[in-house]
Design a protein around this motif. Structure first.
Motif, PDB file in Angstrom:
ATOM      1  N   VAL A 121       0.850  -1.184   0.000  1.00 41.57           N
ATOM      2  CA  VAL A 121       0.000   0.000   0.000  1.00 41.57           C
ATOM      3  C   VAL A 121       0.886   1.233   0.000  1.00 41.57           C
ATOM      4  CG1 VAL A 121      -0.156   0.114   2.539  1.00 41.57           C
ATOM      5  CG2 VAL A 121      -1.952   1.151   1.139  1.00 41.57           C
ATOM      6  N   GLU A 122       0.424   2.281  -0.678  1.00 38.67           N
ATOM      7  CA  GLU A 122       1.102   3.577  -0.628  1.00 38.67           C
ATOM      8  C   GLU A 122       0.048   4.652  -0.423  1.00 38.67           C
ATOM      9  OE1 GLU A 122       4.482   6.307  -2.879  1.00 38.67           O
ATOM     10  OE2 GLU A 122       3.885   4.374  -3.731  1.00 38.67           O
ATOM     11  N   LEU A 123       0.308   5.537   0.519  1.00 44.01           N
ATOM     12  CA  LEU A 123      -0.601   6.639   0.823  1.00 44.01           C
ATOM     13  C   LEU A 123       0.097   7.948   0.516  1.00 44.01           C
ATOM     14  CD1 LEU A 123      -3.044   8.091   2.055  1.00 44.01           C
ATOM     15  CD2 LEU A 123      -2.138   7.565   4.330  1.00 44.01           C
ATOM     16  N   ILE A 124      -0.485   8.732  -0.386  1.00 50.89           N
ATOM     17  CA  ILE A 124       0.035  10.054  -0.734  1.00 50.89           C
ATOM     18  C   ILE A 124      -1.006  11.064  -0.281  1.00 50.89           C
ATOM     19  CG2 ILE A 124       0.828  11.560  -2.580  1.00 50.89           C
ATOM     20  CD1 ILE A 124       0.647   8.050  -3.556  1.00 50.89           C
ATOM     21  N   SER A 125      -0.602  12.038   0.510  1.00 52.64           N
ATOM     22  CA  SER A 125      -1.563  12.988   1.069  1.00 52.64           C
ATOM     23  C   SER A 125      -0.939  14.363   1.179  1.00 52.64           C
ATOM     24  CB  SER A 125      -2.037  12.519   2.451  1.00 52.64           C
ATOM     25  OG  SER A 125      -0.960  12.545   3.382  1.00 52.64           O
ATOM     26  N   SER A 126      -1.804  15.341   1.394  1.00 52.72           N
ATOM     27  CA  SER A 126      -1.355  16.689   1.737  1.00 52.72           C
ATOM     28  C   SER A 126      -2.434  17.335   2.592  1.00 52.72           C
ATOM     29  CB  SER A 126      -1.089  17.533   0.487  1.00 52.72           C
ATOM     30  OG  SER A 126      -2.284  17.774  -0.221  1.00 52.72           O
ATOM     31  N   ALA A 127      -1.998  18.180   3.502  1.00 52.05           N
ATOM     32  CA  ALA A 127      -2.929  18.748   4.469  1.00 52.05           C
ATOM     33  C   ALA A 127      -3.901  19.735   3.843  1.00 52.05           C
ATOM     34  CB  ALA A 127      -2.149  19.443   5.587  1.00 52.05           C
ATOM     35  N   ASP A 128      -3.503  20.380   2.728  1.00 47.74           N
ATOM     36  CA  ASP A 128      -4.310  21.481   2.197  1.00 47.74           C
ATOM     37  C   ASP A 128      -5.166  21.113   0.993  1.00 47.74           C
ATOM     38  OD1 ASP A 128      -2.148  21.120   0.529  1.00 47.74           O
ATOM     39  OD2 ASP A 128      -1.627  23.246   0.368  1.00 47.74           O
ATOM     40  N   ALA A 129      -5.113  19.871   0.524  1.00 48.64           N
ATOM     41  CA  ALA A 129      -5.919  19.476  -0.630  1.00 48.64           C
ATOM     42  C   ALA A 129      -7.309  19.041  -0.190  1.00 48.64           C
ATOM     43  CB  ALA A 129      -5.237  18.352  -1.403  1.00 48.64           C
ATOM     44  N   GLY A 130      -8.253  19.136  -1.112  1.00 52.30           N
ATOM     45  CA  GLY A 130      -9.627  18.777  -0.818  1.00 52.30           C
ATOM     46  C   GLY A 130     -10.059  17.496  -1.508  1.00 52.30           C
ATOM     47  N   HIS A 131     -11.319  17.458  -1.896  1.00 53.30           N
ATOM     48  CA  HIS A 131     -11.939  16.240  -2.411  1.00 53.30           C
ATOM     49  C   HIS A 131     -11.678  16.025  -3.904  1.00 53.30           C
ATOM     50  CE1 HIS A 131     -14.834  12.978  -1.746  1.00 53.30           C
ATOM     51  NE2 HIS A 131     -15.430  13.291  -2.879  1.00 53.30           N
ATOM     52  N   ARG A 132     -11.460  17.109  -4.636  1.00 59.23           N
ATOM     53  CA  ARG A 132     -11.400  16.996  -6.097  1.00 59.23           C
ATOM     54  C   ARG A 132      -9.943  17.063  -6.566  1.00 59.23           C
ATOM     55  NH1 ARG A 132     -15.921  20.755  -8.670  1.00 59.23           N
ATOM     56  NH2 ARG A 132     -14.912  22.378  -7.427  1.00 59.23           N
ATOM     57  N   ILE A 133      -9.252  15.975  -6.417  1.00 60.10           N
ATOM     58  CA  ILE A 133      -7.833  15.880  -6.766  1.00 60.10           C
ATOM     59  C   ILE A 133      -7.704  15.851  -8.284  1.00 60.10           C
ATOM     60  CG2 ILE A 133      -5.779  14.419  -6.552  1.00 60.10           C
ATOM     61  CD1 ILE A 133      -7.318  13.343  -3.912  1.00 60.10           C
ATOM     62  N   ARG A 134      -6.786  16.641  -8.817  1.00 54.14           N
ATOM     63  CA  ARG A 134      -6.610  16.733 -10.261  1.00 54.14           C
ATOM     64  C   ARG A 134      -5.243  16.180 -10.638  1.00 54.14           C
ATOM     65  NH1 ARG A 134     -11.165  16.660 -12.001  1.00 54.14           N
ATOM     66  NH2 ARG A 134     -10.592  17.605 -13.998  1.00 54.14           N
ATOM     67  N   LEU A 135      -5.217  15.311 -11.625  1.00 54.43           N
ATOM     68  CA  LEU A 135      -3.979  14.722 -12.108  1.00 54.43           C
ATOM     69  C   LEU A 135      -3.351  15.616 -13.174  1.00 54.43           C
ATOM     70  CD1 LEU A 135      -5.152  11.010 -12.409  1.00 54.43           C
ATOM     71  CD2 LEU A 135      -3.916  12.093 -10.516  1.00 54.43           C
ATOM     72  N   PRO A 136      -2.024  15.510 -13.387  1.00 51.22           N
ATOM     73  CA  PRO A 136      -1.374  16.333 -14.416  1.00 51.22           C
ATOM     74  C   PRO A 136      -2.036  16.143 -15.789  1.00 51.22           C
ATOM     75  CG  PRO A 136       0.271  15.311 -13.026  1.00 51.22           C
ATOM     76  CD  PRO A 136      -1.047  14.712 -12.630  1.00 51.22           C
ATOM     77  N   GLY A 137      -2.284  17.269 -16.456  1.00 48.02           N
ATOM     78  CA  GLY A 137      -2.942  17.231 -17.752  1.00 48.02           C
ATOM     79  C   GLY A 137      -4.436  17.415 -17.695  1.00 48.02           C
ATOM     80  N   GLU A 138      -5.025  17.388 -16.492  1.00 44.93           N
ATOM     81  CA  GLU A 138      -6.465  17.569 -16.361  1.00 44.93           C
ATOM     82  C   GLU A 138      -6.809  19.031 -16.100  1.00 44.93           C
ATOM     83  OE1 GLU A 138      -7.709  13.193 -14.623  1.00 44.93           O
ATOM     84  OE2 GLU A 138      -7.573  14.870 -13.234  1.00 44.93           O
ATOM     85  N   SER A 139      -7.982  19.424 -16.564  1.00 49.61           N
ATOM     86  CA  SER A 139      -8.448  20.786 -16.340  1.00 49.61           C
ATOM     87  C   SER A 139      -8.827  20.982 -14.872  1.00 49.61           C
ATOM     88  CB  SER A 139      -9.679  21.066 -17.204  1.00 49.61           C
ATOM     89  OG  SER A 139      -9.418  20.803 -18.563  1.00 49.61           O
ATOM     90  N   PRO A 140      -8.745  22.221 -14.371  1.00 48.73           N
ATOM     91  CA  PRO A 140      -9.229  22.471 -13.009  1.00 48.73           C
ATOM     92  C   PRO A 140     -10.711  22.125 -12.895  1.00 48.73           C
ATOM     93  CG  PRO A 140      -7.962  24.336 -13.831  1.00 48.73           C
ATOM     94  CD  PRO A 140      -8.190  23.427 -15.004  1.00 48.73           C
ATOM     95  N   ALA A 141     -11.120  21.646 -11.735  1.00 44.85           N
ATOM     96  CA  ALA A 141     -12.528  21.323 -11.517  1.00 44.85           C
ATOM     97  C   ALA A 141     -13.372  22.586 -11.569  1.00 44.85           C
ATOM     98  CB  ALA A 141     -12.699  20.627 -10.168  1.00 44.85           C
ATOM     99  N   ALA A 142     -14.580  22.462 -12.100  1.00 41.57           N
ATOM    100  CA  ALA A 142     -15.478  23.611 -12.199  1.00 41.57           C
ATOM    101  C   ALA A 142     -15.943  24.040 -10.814  1.00 41.57           C
ATOM    102  CB  ALA A 142     -16.686  23.242 -13.057  1.00 41.57           C
ATOM    103  N   PRO A 143     -16.144  25.342 -10.600  1.00 37.64           N
ATOM    104  CA  PRO A 143     -16.646  25.808  -9.293  1.00 37.64           C
ATOM    105  C   PRO A 143     -18.015  25.186  -8.995  1.00 37.64           C
ATOM    106  CG  PRO A 143     -15.869  27.640 -10.637  1.00 37.64           C
ATOM    107  CD  PRO A 143     -15.913  26.450 -11.536  1.00 37.64           C
ATOM    108  N   MET A 144     -18.242  24.894  -7.725  1.00 35.27           N
ATOM    109  CA  MET A 144     -19.511  24.309  -7.312  1.00 35.27           C
ATOM    110  C   MET A 144     -20.238  25.280  -6.391  1.00 35.27           C
ATOM    111  SD  MET A 144     -19.556  21.432  -8.881  1.00 35.27           S
ATOM    112  CE  MET A 144     -20.864  20.495  -8.095  1.00 35.27           C
ATOM    113  N   THR A 145     -21.568  25.272  -6.493  1.00 29.82           N
ATOM    114  CA  THR A 145     -22.359  26.205  -5.695  1.00 29.82           C
ATOM    115  C   THR A 145     -23.173  25.511  -4.606  1.00 29.82           C
ATOM    116  OG1 THR A 145     -24.156  26.055  -7.316  1.00 29.82           O
ATOM    117  CG2 THR A 145     -22.554  27.829  -7.614  1.00 29.82           C
ATOM    118  N   THR A 146     -23.353  24.199  -4.688  1.00 31.10           N
ATOM    119  CA  THR A 146     -24.188  23.493  -3.714  1.00 31.10           C
ATOM    120  C   THR A 146     -23.368  22.931  -2.566  1.00 31.10           C
ATOM    121  OG1 THR A 146     -25.743  22.891  -5.466  1.00 31.10           O
ATOM    122  CG2 THR A 146     -25.877  21.650  -3.395  1.00 31.10           C
TER     123      THR A 146
END
Length: 284
Positions: free
Chosen positions: A231-256
């Motif tokens: 098993v390998e666990l990669i984490s960071s204290a300041d990231a949220g739920h919508r993790i983006r991989l290299p080459g992916e567009s930023p997640a769209a803003p959410m209002t709900t």
């Protein structure tokens, strides 16, 4: 790299993207609670030399309209397709509810060599939306296997009666309250990743406001380490739920709903996880 992209309509809506020369590695790509086809992520992965299949896993023809007793056979069928196309190494990369499905599938299907779980849970949760009968309540499992529901933890709807401020709303507290309310059901609903022969890569942010993904990832990693499983666990204290991989567009803003993190932090965590992910996909 030249890529070939094919649209699929049966047995589910999907897209298959692969290098023109084919690949010995196949990856099933599962999004979270939207259940939709993730063309961008499939293309990004195929650009790294793997065969990437992303499918709609609920809400399509013949499928439950919500995440309610979705057959895990949906995902073993995706493995079948990759095997039929010559993939020798199989991975499932899932986000959130898709990660839940990925891990449960690997526990049951020994053909899965790698699971990458982004923003995971460590237990099975109840349904999100209706089942085939159109009912949403009382709560039922999100998943089934061989016609039987997988043990699950319901959510405690009394949380909804509180004042949680203006939208977007963080529902982290809903899951935490549900764990306390239904504590007696946690053990049976635990995802038994220690039983899977697959390698497991967990990626989680400490600022996730959907559910406590980092704590869940630590629990999953603990189960694996207790039996000496990789098993390998990669984490960071300041990231949220919508993790983006290299080459992916930023997640769209959410209002709900509030997802935590920032676009920059979510992308940094994705970059930190990228090489470990590719390393597992490329191993013989």
């Amino acid at each position: 790299m030249e890529l070939v992209e094919r649209e699929l309509t049966v047995p589910w809506e999907g897209v298959l993207v692969e290098p023109a020369g084919g690949s010995r590695t196949g990856v099933v790509v599962l999004l979270g609670s939207s259940g939709r086809v993730d063309r961008e992520r499939a293309r990004v992965l195929a650009g790294q030399g793997v065969m990437a299949l992303s499918i709609r896993w609920y809400g399509g023809p013949g499928q439950p309209p919500g995440i309610c007793e979705v057959p895990l056979e949906t995902f073993t069928a995706a493995v079948d397709l990759l095997k039929e196309r010559g993939a020798e190494r199989i991975a499932i990369l899932g986000t959130s509810k898709g990660a839940e499905a990925a891990m449960l599938t690997a526990v049951r299907d020994p053909r899965v060599d790698v699971v990458v779980a982004l923003a995971p849970t460590s237990v099975v949760w109840g349904n999100v939306g209706p089942g085939l009968d159109g009912r949403e309540r009382p709560y039922r499992s999100s998943w089934s296997w061989r016609g039987e529901p997988v043990p699950f933890v319901p959510v405690d709807d009394t949380w909804l009666e509180g004042d949680h401020g203006p939208e977007p709303v963080a529902i982290l507290g809903w899951y935490e309250q549900s764990e306390r309310t239904f504590a007696a059901r946690l053990e049976a609903a635990a995802i038994p990743v220690e039983q899977a022969r697959a390698d497991l890569v967990l990626v989680a942010g400490g600022d996730d406001e959907m559910w406590p993904a980092l704590r869940y990832a630590q629990e999953l990693a603990g189960r694996r380490r207790a039996v000496g499983a990789p098993v390998e666990l990669i984490s960071s204290a300041d990231a949220g739920h919508r993790i983006r991989l290299p080459g992916e567009s930023p997640a769209a803003p959410m209002t709900t709903y509030a997802y935590g993190g920032t676009p920059e932090a979510d992308a940094r965590l994705g970059r930190a996880a990228w090489e470990p992910i590719l390393d597992r996909l490329r191993r013989d």
